[in-house]
Scaffold this motif. Sequence first.
Motif, PDB file in Angstrom:
ATOM      1  N   ASP A 139      -0.877  -1.413   1.089  1.00  0.00           N
ATOM      2  CA  ASP A 139      -1.180  -0.353   2.233  1.00  0.00           C
ATOM      3  C   ASP A 139      -1.114   0.900   2.404  1.00  0.00           C
ATOM      4  O   ASP A 139      -1.641   1.642   2.247  1.00  0.00           O
ATOM      5  CB  ASP A 139      -0.482  -0.584   3.932  1.00  0.00           C
TER       6      ASP A 139
ATOM      7  N   GLU B 242      -3.694   2.825   0.420  1.00  0.00           N
ATOM      8  CA  GLU B 242      -4.954   2.376   0.828  1.00  0.00           C
ATOM      9  C   GLU B 242      -4.775   3.845   2.226  1.00  0.00           C
ATOM     10  O   GLU B 242      -5.928   4.598   1.445  1.00  0.00           O
ATOM     11  CB  GLU B 242      -4.488   1.203   1.277  1.00  0.00           C
TER      12      GLU B 242
ATOM     13  N   ASN C 279      -5.236   5.748  -5.148  1.00  0.00           N
ATOM     14  CA  ASN C 279      -5.547   3.854  -6.312  1.00  0.00           C
ATOM     15  C   ASN C 279      -4.131   3.605  -7.148  1.00  0.00           C
ATOM     16  O   ASN C 279      -3.631   4.884  -7.476  1.00  0.00           O
ATOM     17  CB  ASN C 279      -6.734   4.047  -6.738  1.00  0.00           C
TER      18      ASN C 279
ATOM     19  N   PHE D  56      -6.075  -4.904  -5.778  1.00  0.00           N
ATOM     20  CA  PHE D  56      -5.496  -3.518  -5.543  1.00  0.00           C
ATOM     21  C   PHE D  56      -5.788  -2.686  -6.943  1.00  0.00           C
ATOM     22  O   PHE D  56      -6.454  -1.285  -6.620  1.00  0.00           O
ATOM     23  CB  PHE D  56      -4.463  -3.289  -4.397  1.00  0.00           C
TER      24      PHE D  56
END
Length: 396
Positions: A293, A296, A301, A323
């Motif tokens: 979270d 993001e 990344n 992710f």
Amino acid sequence: MRDRICIVCGQELDGQPLMTLDRMPASAQDIPGMEDLAEDKGISLNLHQCSCCGLVQFDCEPVPYYKDVIRSGGFSTTMVELRKRQYRHFIDFCHLEGKKLIEAGCGQGEFLSVLSQFPVTSCGIEHRESLVLLGKEKGLNVWKQFAGKGEILTSPDGSTSGPYDGFLSFNYLEHQPDPVGMLRCIADNLTDDGVGLITVPSLEYILEYDGYYELIRDHIAYYTFDTLRFAADQAGFEVLEEEMVNRDTLSVIVRKKKTVKENGGRKNPEKLDVSGLLKSRVIIDEELKRLVDELESEGKNLGIWGASHQGFTLASTTVIGDFARYIIDSAPFKQGRFAPASHLPIVAPDHFLTDPVDAILIVAPGYTEEIAKSIVEKFGRNVEILALKSNHLERI
Ligand SMILES: [Zn+2]
């Protein structure tokens, strides 16, 4: 499907499993290539405790290569020193000077070569041909054989044969779907008062310190001193000495019993408390969700470092599998392949230079500091470095 019976005492594995792990990698060693991806998917693993002998085990089939000893871990100084200390004590304690020892499951002879400095005659058996060849190249007396039911442990040219005075087995028994059969075979190839040195990972250590991601299908059983002693007893050995080594490993010295009497299973073993493992799943899941979270929201990344079974399991069982961009690993034979179940691509460290990430999560127990240092050296200080220690995420 394997019959759901205990691999040591044969009792049915009834009742609820201690825990069920979903989306687990099907194996730690068979890393899928592009052509395997359609077939490869995560599996559910049920961890059971036998209500009769107490052994904790998965109820699945073993991995296909359970007879092979693939020691991917580096050959560290700590490990060499530990083996030296164990050999010295074993030889002294069991009066083995000048005697003949055999290692069952010797891999490419990593530990046999340490033994060659001691005043004993040593040899080893290994099931995987390529490892046997590597051992021979080092000048070690090794040949291809597996200690299965009825096997007579003799080198193909007949120059080395039993009975042996002692045997060695390092972190091999936990892979075996028939551990008693293997130990019985070894016992049959020993002298009447033959002895042995056996090590296996400690279940208590995993429960206390490790996360659930240490559990892996390759290790079909998880031993305690209690259950290891029982398995040895069923194979006709008595335990002379028990020691915890390296904090996480059980080490026992066994000797063949004079008379083998079948004593049935034990009753009412203490039920194991796996709450720590269950908790580690929840905590790790939450911490990684928070991390994702956070990254993001900052438009950042993530990469993972370490195509180890721990990295594979974290990728397939938590949000980071979706992710993360890739898993970095310096082993060339893993590069260009994919993490089982999550299918994250495995890339070489240099891949970072053309496809950089903002943060790297190191999942390589025992090598975290070393890898963190090389990340700073190679990629500079702007990369955020994280590591999972036990069940907590730490920034390095
Ligand atoms: Zn059992």
